[in-house]
Scaffold this active site. Structure first.
Site, short mmCIF file in Angstrom:
data_model
loop_
_atom_site.label_atom_id
_atom_site.label_comp_id
_atom_site.label_asym_id
_atom_site.label_seq_id
_atom_site.Cartn_x
_atom_site.Cartn_y
_atom_site.Cartn_z
N CYS A 61 -12.60 29.20 3.02
CA CYS A 61 -13.95 28.87 2.99
C CYS A 61 -14.38 27.96 3.82
O CYS A 61 -13.86 26.76 3.61
CB CYS A 61 -14.54 28.53 1.56
SG CYS A 61 -16.09 28.11 1.49
N HIS A 198 -19.67 30.19 -1.79
CA HIS A 198 -19.70 28.74 -1.90
C HIS A 198 -21.19 28.36 -1.77
O HIS A 198 -22.13 28.95 -0.85
CB HIS A 198 -18.99 28.10 -0.99
CG HIS A 198 -19.11 26.75 -0.65
ND1 HIS A 198 -17.78 25.94 -0.43
CD2 HIS A 198 -20.10 25.65 -0.92
CE1 HIS A 198 -17.98 24.68 -0.68
NE2 HIS A 198 -19.34 24.28 -0.88
N HIS A 200 -24.63 27.87 -1.29
CA HIS A 200 -25.32 27.22 0.02
C HIS A 200 -26.83 28.13 0.03
O HIS A 200 -27.20 28.89 -0.72
CB HIS A 200 -24.63 27.86 1.23
CG HIS A 200 -24.53 29.37 1.39
ND1 HIS A 200 -23.67 29.97 0.76
CD2 HIS A 200 -25.25 30.06 2.34
CE1 HIS A 200 -23.89 31.44 1.16
NE2 HIS A 200 -24.91 31.21 1.89
ZN LIG Z 1 -16.02 26.54 -0.49
#
Ligand SMILES: [Zn+2]
Ligand SMILES: [Zn+2]
Length: 375
Positions: A61, A198, A200
């Site tokens: 990631c 993730h 965002h």
């Molecule tokens: Zn991440």
């Protein structure tokens, strides 16, 4: 809908690859709408296995703490002192870069930076096939150094910082010459358009105002001219009186399910006080907004656990001249419950299976039954 990449369709020639470095807009002379073409975005990483809601686990990631070198350098970064944070455990190794929220240029931008126009295709003068270079900016707001998926997994101090990042970056683009429009949005889950899990958000600034946005601006301007009042302030007053579509309201912010909502369970958040620009909100107002957005998403997730969702923040486009102060900012939050199908694509008219009055009643029930532990 099947996801087909450009690379699946044709093998790009060297010339096409050169051109793929730049984005362009093309005008549909029938609808009057512009589309952005950004072929370079087909190269961006995609954590989600296509056609299934599962997530690839073998992809490093780029947004996690320790992987900062995988993204371009941050243009905005802030750290919440550990003493002010409710949750600080398991944050990773101690030699990390100190940040709680960081904003980086998108590695695979939908539009080119406004000062990097050299690779952009030149304007085509044809009346039938009009195209232009499209410039502005495309940034990613990385919302936590920890690998979380939804905003509701963060604490309120972190969420407030995310909204501070939105405010600061919109202010930045408002002052960039040539920028006409700024959009801030969030995609959570594959069906909401996310390619990385993730948590965002993104900001896209462009040198033109999309036609649907221009229509909203025009309608609000007409209402102001006819009545002397702000259309959104009038609607908010009427909704507070009617009550049936109000989800929640505090001293600063109101959340409602709009009367003519295009999407099921869509919730609109705005300030009670007239305010054209989100980026002009003060710290206390901003905190109220971030808190309300958190609460609304919590309730949506309570009704539909693990739901994919989006939100879109609408502020007065920097490119519009609005001497009568008719625009009023807002943010729309909506779970992805329905696919846009044939009639909607054909007509541009959405079919919404849930009345906003019912949606608001369900969400109010959640708010009454839930006492979020972080408040
Ligand atoms: Zn991440
Ligand atoms: Zn207003």
């Amino acid at each position: 809908m099947d996801i087909i990449k450009q690379s699946d369709l044709v093998k790009p020639s060297a010339n096409a690859k050169r051109q793929a470095a730049a984005s362009e807009t093309r005008l549909d002379p029938f609808s009057g709408q512009w589309s952005i073409f950004a072929p370079q975005r087909t190269e961006r990483p995609d954590e989600f296995v296509e056609h299934r809601p599962t997530i690839k686990t073998d992809v490093a990631c780029p947004f996690c703490r320790g992987n900062e070198s995988e993204t371009p350098p941050a243009v905005w970064s802030k750290h919440i002192p550990e003493t002010a944070r409710l949750f600080s455990a398991d944050d990773g190794p101690a030699d990390y870069e100190d940040w709680s929220v960081r904003v980086v240029p998108n590695k695979f931008p939908a539009v080119d930076s406004i000062d990097e126009t050299s690779t952009a295709p030149s304007t085509r003068p044809s009346a039938l096939f009009q195209s232009n270079a499209v410039t502005g900016g495309h940034e990613v707001i990385v919302e936590s150094p920890r690998h979380f998926h939804s905003l509701t997994e963060l604490d309120i101090a972190e969420i407030d910082l995310i909204f501070q990042a939105y405010r600061d970056r919109i202010r930045h683009y408002r002052n960039v010459a040539g920028v006409q429009y700024v959009s801030v949005f969030k995609n959570v889950g594959r069906t909401a358009g996310a390619s990385l899990s993730h948590s965002h958000s993104q900001l896209i600034a462009t040198d033109r105002i999309p036609q649907p946005v221009a229509s909203v601006v025009e309608n609000m301007g007409r209402h102001r001219a006819n009545t002397g009042c702000c259309l959104r302030c009038d609607v908010v007053r009427a909704e507070r009186k009617a009550k049936e579509r109000v989800v929640a309201c505090d001293e600063t912010v109101i959340a409602t399910c709009p009367f003519a909502s295009q999407l099921p369970m869509l919730v609109r958040v705005t300030t009670l006080k007239h305010q054209a620009c989100f980026e002009d909100l003060g710290d206390r107002e901003l905190e109220s907004v971030s808190r309300m957005v958190y609460r609304v998403i919590t309730w949506l997730e309570q009704l539909r656990p693990g739901t994919a969702y989006n939100y879109c923040l609408h502020t007065k486009p920097p490119g519009i001249v609005d001497p009568s102060d008719s625009f009023h900012w807002y943010i729309d939050i909506f779970p992805r419950m329905s696919q846009v199908a044939g009639f909607e694509w054909g007509s541009g008219c959405m079919i919404n299976p849930i009345l906003p009055e019912e949606a608001a009643a369900s969400l109010r029930k959640c708010s009454a039954s839930r006492n979020p532990r972080r408040f």
